[in-house]
Write a protein that holds these residues in place. Sequence first.
Motif, PDB file in Angstrom:
ATOM      1  N   GLU A 169      15.343  69.878  -9.030  1.00  0.00           N
ATOM      2  CA  GLU A 169      14.730  69.268 -10.223  1.00  0.00           C
ATOM      3  C   GLU A 169      15.758  69.097 -11.337  1.00  0.00           C
ATOM      4  OE1 GLU A 169      10.059  69.944 -10.853  1.00  0.00           O
ATOM      5  OE2 GLU A 169      11.283  71.702 -11.269  1.00  0.00           O
ATOM      6  N   ARG A 170      16.546  70.133 -11.596  1.00  0.00           N
ATOM      7  CA  ARG A 170      17.553  70.075 -12.664  1.00  0.00           C
ATOM      8  C   ARG A 170      18.566  68.967 -12.415  1.00  0.00           C
ATOM      9  NH1 ARG A 170      17.278  75.609 -12.393  1.00  0.00           N
ATOM     10  NH2 ARG A 170      19.044  75.729 -10.988  1.00  0.00           N
ATOM     11  N   GLU A 171      18.888  68.753 -11.148  1.00  0.00           N
ATOM     12  CA  GLU A 171      19.902  67.758 -10.808  1.00  0.00           C
ATOM     13  C   GLU A 171      19.323  66.366 -10.566  1.00  0.00           C
ATOM     14  OE1 GLU A 171      22.492  69.296  -7.789  1.00  0.00           O
ATOM     15  OE2 GLU A 171      22.638  71.226  -8.826  1.00  0.00           O
ATOM     16  N   GLY A 172      18.017  66.215 -10.807  1.00  0.00           N
ATOM     17  CA  GLY A 172      17.396  64.908 -10.712  1.00  0.00           C
ATOM     18  C   GLY A 172      17.124  64.424  -9.300  1.00  0.00           C
ATOM     19  N   ARG A 173      17.154  65.344  -8.338  1.00  0.00           N
ATOM     20  CA  ARG A 173      16.852  64.989  -6.948  1.00  0.00           C
ATOM     21  C   ARG A 173      15.396  65.297  -6.647  1.00  0.00           C
ATOM     22  NH1 ARG A 173      21.905  68.004  -5.764  1.00  0.00           N
ATOM     23  NH2 ARG A 173      20.522  69.726  -5.231  1.00  0.00           N
ATOM     24  N   LYS A 174      14.882  64.628  -5.624  1.00  0.00           N
ATOM     25  CA  LYS A 174      13.526  64.952  -5.165  1.00  0.00           C
ATOM     26  C   LYS A 174      13.567  66.389  -4.650  1.00  0.00           C
ATOM     27  CE  LYS A 174       9.847  63.705  -2.083  1.00  0.00           C
ATOM     28  NZ  LYS A 174       9.358  62.867  -1.012  1.00  0.00           N
ATOM     29  N   PRO A 175      12.768  67.263  -5.251  1.00  0.00           N
ATOM     30  CA  PRO A 175      12.880  68.675  -4.904  1.00  0.00           C
ATOM     31  C   PRO A 175      12.292  69.012  -3.534  1.00  0.00           C
ATOM     32  CG  PRO A 175      11.310  68.364  -6.701  1.00  0.00           C
ATOM     33  CD  PRO A 175      11.872  67.030  -6.367  1.00  0.00           C
ATOM     34  N   ILE A 176      13.015  69.901  -2.867  1.00  0.00           N
ATOM     35  CA  ILE A 176      12.493  70.549  -1.679  1.00  0.00           C
ATOM     36  C   ILE A 176      12.433  72.037  -1.989  1.00  0.00           C
ATOM     37  CG2 ILE A 176      13.356  68.798  -0.081  1.00  0.00           C
ATOM     38  CD1 ILE A 176      15.652  70.709   0.608  1.00  0.00           C
ATOM     39  N   GLY A 177      11.759  72.783  -1.192  1.00  0.00           N
ATOM     40  CA  GLY A 177      11.594  74.203  -1.477  1.00  0.00           C
ATOM     41  C   GLY A 177      10.180  74.457  -1.951  1.00  0.00           C
ATOM     42  N   PHE A 178       9.972  75.558  -2.642  1.00  0.00           N
ATOM     43  CA  PHE A 178       8.641  75.968  -3.079  1.00  0.00           C
ATOM     44  C   PHE A 178       8.367  75.548  -4.514  1.00  0.00           C
ATOM     45  CE2 PHE A 178       7.831  79.969  -0.230  1.00  0.00           C
ATOM     46  CZ  PHE A 178       7.854  79.167   0.889  1.00  0.00           C
ATOM     47  N   THR A 179       7.206  74.937  -4.717  1.00  0.00           N
ATOM     48  CA  THR A 179       6.721  74.697  -6.072  1.00  0.00           C
ATOM     49  C   THR A 179       6.366  76.047  -6.678  1.00  0.00           C
ATOM     50  OG1 THR A 179       4.418  74.534  -5.392  1.00  0.00           O
ATOM     51  CG2 THR A 179       5.711  72.469  -5.393  1.00  0.00           C
ATOM     52  N   ALA A 180       6.076  76.062  -7.969  1.00  0.00           N
ATOM     53  CA  ALA A 180       5.684  77.316  -8.615  1.00  0.00           C
ATOM     54  C   ALA A 180       4.430  77.893  -7.955  1.00  0.00           C
ATOM     55  CB  ALA A 180       5.461  77.101 -10.103  1.00  0.00           C
ATOM     56  N   GLU A 181       3.486  77.027  -7.613  1.00  0.00           N
ATOM     57  CA  GLU A 181       2.249  77.483  -6.981  1.00  0.00           C
ATOM     58  C   GLU A 181       2.515  78.062  -5.588  1.00  0.00           C
ATOM     59  OE1 GLU A 181      -1.656  75.379  -5.157  1.00  0.00           O
ATOM     60  OE2 GLU A 181      -1.162  74.836  -7.231  1.00  0.00           O
ATOM     61  N   GLN A 182       3.347  77.408  -4.818  1.00  0.00           N
ATOM     62  CA  GLN A 182       3.681  77.911  -3.483  1.00  0.00           C
ATOM     63  C   GLN A 182       4.413  79.245  -3.577  1.00  0.00           C
ATOM     64  OE1 GLN A 182       5.785  74.338  -2.411  1.00  0.00           O
ATOM     65  NE2 GLN A 182       4.247  73.819  -0.853  1.00  0.00           N
TER      66      GLN A 182
END
Length: 66
Positions: A31-44
């Motif tokens: 997110e910080r680097e402006g890429r489509k994020p992979i990994g866990f959202t805050a909810e996950q």
Amino acid sequence: MATALDCTPDEARDVLRSYADGQRRLYEGDEREGRKPIGFTAEQHRAALALTELADDESAAAEEER
């Protein structure tokens, strides 16, 4: 999970916690680097950490019923 990993329940919790934290950092970094994020959202991330709080004889389904 502990049986599958051939470890104690506490060690399995540590593995899950570490994995969830790493996935969350990955998401935030993307997110910080402006890429489509992979990994866990805050909810996950919260959901994974909630699993680490369950007692050995509890299941996620039982937790959801509360």
